[in-house]
Write a protein that holds these residues in place. Structure first.
Motif, short mmCIF file in Angstrom:
data_model
loop_
_atom_site.label_atom_id
_atom_site.label_comp_id
_atom_site.label_asym_id
_atom_site.label_seq_id
_atom_site.Cartn_x
_atom_site.Cartn_y
_atom_site.Cartn_z
N LEU A 110 0.96 -1.23 -0.08
CA LEU A 110 -0.09 0.15 0.10
C LEU A 110 0.78 1.28 -0.04
O LEU A 110 0.29 2.32 0.01
CB LEU A 110 -1.16 -0.06 1.23
N HIS A 111 2.02 1.14 0.15
CA HIS A 111 3.00 2.16 0.05
C HIS A 111 2.65 3.12 1.39
O HIS A 111 2.89 4.42 0.91
CB HIS A 111 2.96 3.04 -1.30
N GLY A 112 2.59 2.60 2.16
CA GLY A 112 2.31 3.43 3.23
C GLY A 112 3.69 4.11 4.03
O GLY A 112 4.85 3.41 4.00
N ALA A 113 3.62 4.94 4.55
CA ALA A 113 4.93 5.67 5.30
C ALA A 113 5.19 5.20 6.82
O ALA A 113 4.10 5.36 7.53
CB ALA A 113 5.04 6.97 5.12
N GLY A 114 5.99 4.61 7.09
CA GLY A 114 6.40 4.35 8.63
C GLY A 114 5.53 3.08 8.87
O GLY A 114 5.18 2.26 8.23
N GLU A 115 4.74 3.11 10.35
CA GLU A 115 4.16 2.31 10.80
C GLU A 115 2.73 2.57 10.94
O GLU A 115 2.50 3.82 11.26
CB GLU A 115 4.55 1.61 12.04
N PRO A 116 1.71 1.82 10.67
CA PRO A 116 0.54 2.19 10.89
C PRO A 116 0.10 2.48 12.18
O PRO A 116 0.62 1.95 12.95
CB PRO A 116 -0.46 1.16 10.14
N MET A 117 -0.89 3.34 12.56
CA MET A 117 -1.33 3.75 13.99
C MET A 117 -2.28 2.28 14.35
O MET A 117 -2.29 2.08 15.59
CB MET A 117 -1.96 4.96 14.17
N ARG A 118 -3.16 1.97 13.54
CA ARG A 118 -4.05 1.10 13.68
C ARG A 118 -4.14 0.14 12.59
O ARG A 118 -4.27 0.49 11.27
CB ARG A 118 -5.35 1.35 14.04
N SER A 119 -4.43 -1.34 12.69
CA SER A 119 -4.59 -2.19 11.63
C SER A 119 -5.90 -2.81 11.88
O SER A 119 -6.18 -3.28 12.79
CB SER A 119 -3.66 -3.19 11.27
N LEU A 120 -6.73 -2.87 10.89
CA LEU A 120 -8.05 -3.40 11.04
C LEU A 120 -8.25 -4.72 10.17
O LEU A 120 -8.29 -4.51 8.86
CB LEU A 120 -9.32 -2.62 10.80
N HIS A 121 -8.49 -5.94 10.55
CA HIS A 121 -8.66 -7.17 9.49
C HIS A 121 -10.13 -7.54 9.75
O HIS A 121 -10.54 -8.04 10.76
CB HIS A 121 -7.80 -8.22 10.16
N ILE A 122 -10.84 -7.13 8.76
CA ILE A 122 -12.26 -7.39 8.74
C ILE A 122 -12.64 -8.64 7.81
O ILE A 122 -12.52 -8.74 6.83
CB ILE A 122 -12.96 -6.12 7.90
#
Length: 619
Positions: free
Chosen positions: A253-265
């Motif tokens: 997803l080319h996100g920067a750094g670490e995500p604050m929250r991850s939701l696995h739906i």
């Protein structure tokens, strides 16, 4: 013996539509052909469950790409179920007759269960090959006893030929002779990129052979599949490690750094879809730009359909990153865009509610993280509060504003719970900066009473300020609007106010006359304790910060005269009321008005005269 046949239906017009109009990108052809190959393997595996002759050797299921830049050919090969002569003529001789769809329908009629998720639906994906090829040849051998190889070939001119095939093992080989200018599709780099982009999560390994490539130039990982084959969202939540989520966020997803929250739906029942949603810690300024595309990446049964699919999330949630995979989504015939449908609206609403729930949990369980989120991304929620009426109540609870007491990010709920006894309203103030808000003269009476104030200081705040009327049956009052009524004894306060108005009537009339071009009314203030004067406005009027922002954007803003309030207890006002020198009185009034403008962040109407008066006063 070879035979030449005409395509069924108005095939010339249909092929022209597929080649020139159906797909927006030529590169889509590879996604379609790989998807067909995956379908063929799925069908073979499923049929082999009840018919041992389909795959007695238990093969290693795979898809092979062979690129030859010298002969300008690209070959896509699978060891799936294959086709008989009758099946090939029926499937490839009629556009929009999908073998996958027919297979699934046949199984349903037989009341079969556990039908594999097949990708093909419209029966036109194969013909996308003609966008890049001037000749397409298909060799296939049907799995099962008594089958023989068959070949189909066409240049897309309205006819095709059928002949004996060359395959000796079950499966299908599609050979494309590329058109002039399409040699990029024999480049290993291009093919690797397309497979990773569109087919990375196909369940079978996709290998690449580059014909004529020197052995010494071979890379150490060249024999590895081009695709990862692991759709993270298809795995059980308990089996996915945090570092795997982070790697997916960054790499896919080319996100920067670490995500604050991850939701696995994972949802099942009337609404079935899977998704991975990530709430980032920050985003770039491009997210605030109008016209910027947003949305989630869309997969249908592990096949990439598109990124930034706007229909899957509201625009104010454009800061989230993620993927949605559903077999129920209504795609158009090219599988490049969604059609408006109740399923889409349900997924969109479900994703929105899950993100809001995750943010609410973060605010409650990890308030320090939510402060970080608010500082970076809080304006997006305020945008949603302005535009999304369906989720407004939940969004209101998530809004945070800096406060007067300790400059902390404060919710409306926390503000109300901390209100001292006797306070009847929630107080707010709009300003360009936190510093300007803190030192506004409009807050003096509130400070004296020990009341806290919430500050609206971002550009988005200026838009939503007019939408705050009350919270939990408590009125919301802006400190720079209307007439603040802070006295406990209203009768005594009214009597005191009337006496002051009578005493200073001559002065207020004099000031009103001199400033009639910009001031609608001059009145004795109830909100000032230290400053000599301040500018206020009617409750329905446009706040000054919003006015300045709109003017900076080149928008026309209707003229609106202000209210000037004077402090009858201030020595300067008392002296001015007794001044008989008309010139000195006029200069002092202009200085007072300029001072009031500066206090709210505006310029005096005549900055040159104001500077001259200040200089003269200093001398």
């Amino acid at each position: 013996m070879a035979k030449t046949c005409a395509f069924k239906a108005e095939i010339r017009q249909m092929l022209d539509l597929v080649i020139h109009s159906l797909y927006s990108k030529k590169e889509i052809f590879l996604r379609e052909l790989i998807s067909n190959a995956s379908d063929a393997i799925d069908r073979a595996k499923y049929l082999a469950l009840t018919d041992k002759s389909i795959a007695p050797e238990a093969p290693e299921w795979k898809i092979l790409l062979t690129a030859d830049s010298e002969t300008h050919t690209l070959v896509i090969e699978d060891n799936g179920v294959g086709m008989s002569a009758e099946e090939m003529e029926d499937a490839l001789g009629t556009i929009a007759k999908s073998g996958s769809k027919a297979f699934a329908e046949a199984l349903k009629k037989g009341e079969e269960t556990n039908i594999p998720e097949l990708i093909g639906k419209f029966g036109v994906g194969f013909y996308a090959a003609f966008m890049v090829a001037d000749c397409v040849m298909v060799d296939s051998l049907r799995r099962g006893e008594g089958s023989s190889a068959v070949r189909w070939m066409s240049t897309g001119d309205g006819e095709y030929t059928m002949d004996e095939g060359a395959r000796t093992t079950p499966g299908t080989t599609i050979s494309l002779h590329l058109r002039e200018g399409m040699d990029d599709y024999t480049s290993g780099w291009t093919l690797r990129d397309l497979v990773r982009r569109y087919s990375d999560f196909i369940a079978y390994p996709i290998h690449l052979v580059e014909v004529g490539k020197k052995e010494e130039a071979k890379q150490p990982d060249e024999d590895k599949p081009l695709n990862t084959m692991v759709a993270l969202w298809k795995r059980a939540k308990s089996d996915v490690k945090p570092e795997e989520y982070e790697a997916f966020y960054r790499q896919t997803l080319h996100g920067a750094g670490e995500p604050m929250r991850s939701l696995h739906i994972v949802t099942e029942g009337t609404l079935e879809y899977r998704a991975l949603i990530f709430i980032p810690k920050s985003v770039g300024m491009e997210m605030m730009m109008p016209g910027k595309k947003h949305g989630l990446s869309l997969y249908v049964r592990n096949v990439f359909i598109g990124d930034e699919v706007e229909e899957l999330v509201p625009s104010w949630l454009r800061f989230i990153k993620g993927v949605v995979d559903s077999s129920d989504l209504p795609l158009n015939v090219s599988r490049e865009m969604l059609q408006d449908d109740a399923i889409i609206r349900k997924i969109r609403n479900d994703v929105t509610n899950r993100v809001l729930k995750a943010l609410a949990e973060m605010a409650k369980e990890k308030p320090e993280d939510y402060v970080t989120f608010t500082a970076a991304l809080g304006d997006f929620l305020k945008e949603g509060y302005h535009s999304d009426w369906e989720h407004r109540e939940k969004l209101q609870e998530l809004l945070r504003f800096r406060n007067l007491k300790d400059e902390a990010y404060t919710s409306l709920k926390a503000y109300k719970e901390a209100m001292p006894e006797g306070q009847k309203a929630i107080y707010m103030l709009t300003a360009d900066t936190l510093q300007a808000a803190k030192h506004s003269p409009c807050l003096e009476a509130l400070k004296a009473k020990g009341y806290d104030v919430l500050f609206l200081t971002t550009p988005v705040d200026q838009f939503i300020a007019t939408e705050f009327y009350e919270y939990d049956k408590t009125p919301i009052v802006f400190a720079d609007k209307g007439d603040l009524k802070l006295e406990d004894d209203e009768a005594a306060a009214k009597e005191k106010q009337e006496a002051a108005e009578k005493e200073y009537k001559a002065l207020t009339e004099s000031i009103t006359k001199q400033l009639e071009a910009t001031v609608r009314e001059v009145r004795v203030s109830t909100r000032l304790t230290d400053s000599a004067c301040c500018l206020v406005q009617d409750p329905q009027a446009l706040n000054p910060a919003m006015r300045r922002m709109m003017e900076a954007m080149g928008q026309s803003v209707p003229e609106e005269k202000r209210i000037l309030e004077i402090n009858p207890t201030h020595p300067l006002i008392q002296t001015l009321a007794q001044t008989t020198d008309e010139t000195k009185r006029a200069d002092t009034i202009d200085l007072l008005y300029g001072q009031a403008c500066l206090a709210e962040g505006s310029l005096p109407p005549d900055p040159v005269r104001f500077n001259a008066l200040v200089a003269a006063l200093m001398q």
